[in-house]
Structure formats: structure tokens, C-alpha cells
Design an enzyme around this catalytic site. Sequence first.
Site, PDB file in Angstrom:
ATOM      1  N   ASP A  13       0.788  -1.247   0.000  1.00 26.53           N
ATOM      2  CA  ASP A  13       0.000   0.000   0.000  1.00 26.53           C
ATOM      3  C   ASP A  13       0.814   1.288   0.000  1.00 26.53           C
ATOM      4  OD1 ASP A  13      -2.257  -1.536  -0.012  1.00 26.53           O
ATOM      5  OD2 ASP A  13      -2.841  -1.127   2.052  1.00 26.53           O
ATOM      6  N   LYS A 107      -5.470  -5.917  -3.583  1.00 22.73           N
ATOM      7  CA  LYS A 107      -6.158  -6.626  -2.505  1.00 22.73           C
ATOM      8  C   LYS A 107      -7.460  -5.900  -2.161  1.00 22.73           C
ATOM      9  CE  LYS A 107      -3.301  -4.473   1.122  1.00 22.73           C
ATOM     10  NZ  LYS A 107      -4.272  -3.640   1.817  1.00 22.73           N
ATOM     11  N   CYS A 140      -2.831  -3.057   7.651  1.00 25.03           N
ATOM     12  CA  CYS A 140      -2.503  -3.938   6.528  1.00 25.03           C
ATOM     13  C   CYS A 140      -1.241  -4.760   6.761  1.00 25.03           C
ATOM     14  CB  CYS A 140      -2.386  -3.103   5.265  1.00 25.03           C
ATOM     15  SG  CYS A 140      -3.922  -2.216   4.897  1.00 25.03           S
TER      16      CYS A 140
END
Length: 209
Positions: A13, A107, A140
Site C-alpha cells: 500500500d 487486494k 494492513c
Amino acid sequence: MIDPARATLVMIDMQRGFIDPGSALCVPGAAATVGACADALAAARRQGMAVVHVRRSYAADGSDVEPARHGTWLAGGRPLCAAGDDPSTLDCPDVLTPADGERVLVKPRYSAFFGTPLDAALRRAGVDTVVLTGTAMPNCVRSTAYDALSLDYNVAVVADATSSRTPEAQAANLADLAAAGAYVLDVAELSERGLAAMPDHLAAWPGRR
């Protein structure tokens, strides 16, 4: 010592929607780690580790945004969405651009393993060790680490190439992961020694695949 050929660095991310201060989904500590993430990438590539970049990309109608995040996402101009106010929030900084041949996965939730082919891809490649970098640590990165542990991987977390909203949250989450069996190192160690000091929990495990 863990052979780098058995390891994959996972970059999670590191996109402008999570890095840029103007984004509604910004993680305050993320921008400061871009350089460390780039150094971790360079070390992994130099040592022969595979690299996987895991990202978010939301639907225009917000149907795949986490319900608890949807209000913030909508009010903030739909970051990390190609149809949002600023599609560039999907991009990563130039220094984190994937190299040729490096896989990019999208994702749908926090963990890089949830709803993605990551586990299958790693097993096909003979990988049993993941090295985690990116943001955000409490969400995450942490959920990816616990899923990796549950899936019987060795797990390393590069502390200064990950980020949280506060230093206190970062420290607490790293301590929790270390207590759960993850190996915590920094970019300097990764660059200088690779995974030489990382314990191989799978070596004597009777269920080793």
C-alpha cells in the site's frame, strides 16, 4: 540462514492515497518511510529475493470499500479510485516503481493474502519466508503478518520501512508481532546481512511443506 531464493519482499500500500498529506486516507507516518522502503527494495533485489507489490484500487461506486471507511473515503473525494477526484492517489512514488517482472496484486481488504492469489503464487515459487514493508503497520502490515504466520510462513517485518499513525502505535504493534514469532529488523540489517540472523522456524517443524 534463510536463502534469499526462498524469500519474497512484500511492499504493501505505498500509494499516494496513503502517503500524501492531502489524502483523506493518509497515514501520517508513511511519507517519512518512502526512502527506507526504496532502500529495502534495493536490498531485496540485490540479494535475489522476489518482490511483490500489493495495492488498493477501489470501485467507482465504493462497493468494495470497507464499510467503516466508506464515509471518510466518499467525503474525501474517493481516493485510490480511478474515477475519484484525484486518480493519481493510486500511484506509488517513482522510487518505489515495480521493476520488470515484479508482480503487482490488488487486494480487497487489509491483508495481502485476503482475496488475492498471493499464497498460491508464493507456494508455486517455493517461497516460505515473507519480508513485509509498507503501510499501515496496525492494519494492513499486521493483518498480512498474522495471515502469513497462520499459513506457516517465516515472517520478517522491516521496522523502519513500515509506518503507523503514531510512534506509540508503531512500537506497540512491532512488539506484538515479535512476540507472535515475527522477526523484526531494520533496513540497515537487511542491506548489510540480509536474513542471515533470522531464525528459520520451519527448519525443524514436522509440518514443513
